[in-house]
Write an enzyme that holds these catalytic residues in place. Structure first.
Site, PDB file in Angstrom:
ATOM      1  CB  SER A 211      65.731  29.461  36.785  1.00  0.00           C
ATOM      2  OG  SER A 211      65.654  28.714  35.573  1.00  0.00           O
ATOM      3  CG  HIS A 291      59.902  21.728  37.522  1.00  0.00           C
ATOM      4  ND1 HIS A 291      60.819  20.865  37.007  1.00  0.00           N
ATOM      5  CD2 HIS A 291      60.559  22.997  37.344  1.00  0.00           C
ATOM      6  CE1 HIS A 291      61.757  21.264  36.518  1.00  0.00           C
ATOM      7  NE2 HIS A 291      61.843  22.436  36.788  1.00  0.00           N
ATOM      8  CG  HIS A 315      70.198  27.234  36.677  1.00  0.00           C
ATOM      9  ND1 HIS A 315      69.517  25.979  36.387  1.00  0.00           N
ATOM     10  CD2 HIS A 315      71.463  26.874  37.319  1.00  0.00           C
ATOM     11  CE1 HIS A 315      70.270  25.020  36.823  1.00  0.00           C
ATOM     12  NE2 HIS A 315      71.556  25.497  37.321  1.00  0.00           N
TER      13      HIS A 315
END
Length: 346
Positions: A211, A291, A315
């Protein structure tokens, strides 16, 4: 609006998407499109590991693998990045991509032996990590169409705006195999010793994500916003996965800065991590505090700048079958890559 899944890989669904057919995403995103004749892609990570300043052996190893990449049947694209791991070692990782398994097979045996064979025992660590997924087992996502990265460089082009993004579950919905398969993991990682080489045999449906971020086009205020408000939060999450990720299903994580042909850092970075399953990656993405902070910082950034944002994001995510994986290490510490998933004490 297109589906992320190319038409030749569409099938009758036994597992449904997370969103209704009339879902309209709030902003555009795109996926790489391969020619239908491409049935498999190969992602091969070749790393060197050392402590302190690079030695002559490190320089020679990096030149060696670059020369291998340039040889017959070498990859169609490769790039290089580096990071300092949790044990304080510098790792320089060259990742190469093929879309022809025959070419890769003709190239790999000699390259592997030169990289991790006995003659390579030169006081530095070396790793080889390879996935060769069927195209139904991976997906990509890009915030723009004019600069491909990673495996997408090999694609025939980019899609138009796709539907399956900007919601939790979009990553899974973009993988063609998800139409009929839960892609659940099966088995536990184990070690095979081959002299000084250590090979890790993982398990079915291991997950890889790369990513990336590219801030090279950003200008003063946007650059400051990314580097001051977003990147530190991203780094905090990447460090959590590096140091403590095993407990949430992440076997290993590398947060790397891309370097140019002379080894100089560029304004590109990416996180690359191995996960027990796509479901484990989804759980961390959707609910873990690290996250959630990354997502919040990114959304604030994008909502502030809107269409004028010049930060590029992408990603690639793979869920690999057991016979599509290869992991081998020589002279690396025991928390390197997939070694972190298994006990390797002698």
């Amino acid at each position: 609006m297109e589906s992320a899944i190319p038409s030749h890989l569409e099938t009758t669904r036994s597992r449904h998407k997370r969103v209704p057919d009339d879902y309209a995403p709030p902003y555009p995103s795109f996926v790489a499109r391969h020619k239908p004749a491409v049935t498999r892609v190969i992602m091969a990570y070749f790393g060197v590991q050392y402590r302190g300043e690079p030695t002559a052996a490190v320089t020679a190893a990096l030149a060696q693998i670059a020369a291998r990449f340039a040889s017959e049947n070498g990859p169609s694209h490769w790039d290089r990045a580096q990071y300092v791991d949790q044990a304080g070692f510098t790792n320089v990782v060259s990742v190469a991509y093929w879309d022809d398994a025959g070419r890769f097979d003709a190239w790999f045996a000699g390259a592997r032996e030169a990289w991790t064979g006995g003659a390579a025992a030169d006081g530095i660590g070396r790793l080889v990590e390879v996935l060769r997924p069927h195209v139904a087992r991976y997906e990509t996502l890009f915030s723009s169409t004019d600069r491909a990265e990673g495996v997408a460089v090999l694609a025939d082009g980019m899609s138009g705006e796709i539907q399956e993004h900007a919601y939790w579950g979009g990553m899974r919905d973009r993988i063609p195999l998800s139409q009929t398969d839960a892609m659940s993991p099966g088995g536990e990682p184990r070690v095979i010793r081959d002299g000084a080489r250590i090979r890790v045999v993982a398990h079915d449906n291991l997950c890889l994500i790369r990513s990336g971020q590219d801030w090279s086009d950003t200008e003063a205020s946007e650059r400051k916003m990314y580097l001051d408000d977003v990147e530190p939060v991203l780094r905090e999450g990447m460090d959590f996965l590096r140091d403590d990720g095993v407990r949430v299903g992440c076997y290993a994580n590398r947060y790397m800065q891309v370097v140019d042909a002379e080894g100089r850092p560029t304004e590109k970075s990416y996180g690359q991590s191995w996960w027990k399953s796509l479901a484990a990656l989804e759980r961390w993405s959707e609910s873990h505090p690290t996250h959630v902070k990354i997502f919040g910082a990114a959304m604030k950034y994008l909502m502030t700048l809107g269409p004028s944002a010049k930060l590029r994001l992408y990603h690639e995510v793979t869920v690999a079958a057991a016979d599509e994986q290869f992991f081998e290490y020589l002279g690396c510490h025991e928390r390197t890559g997939m070694l972190n998933a298994v006990p390797v004490a002698s």
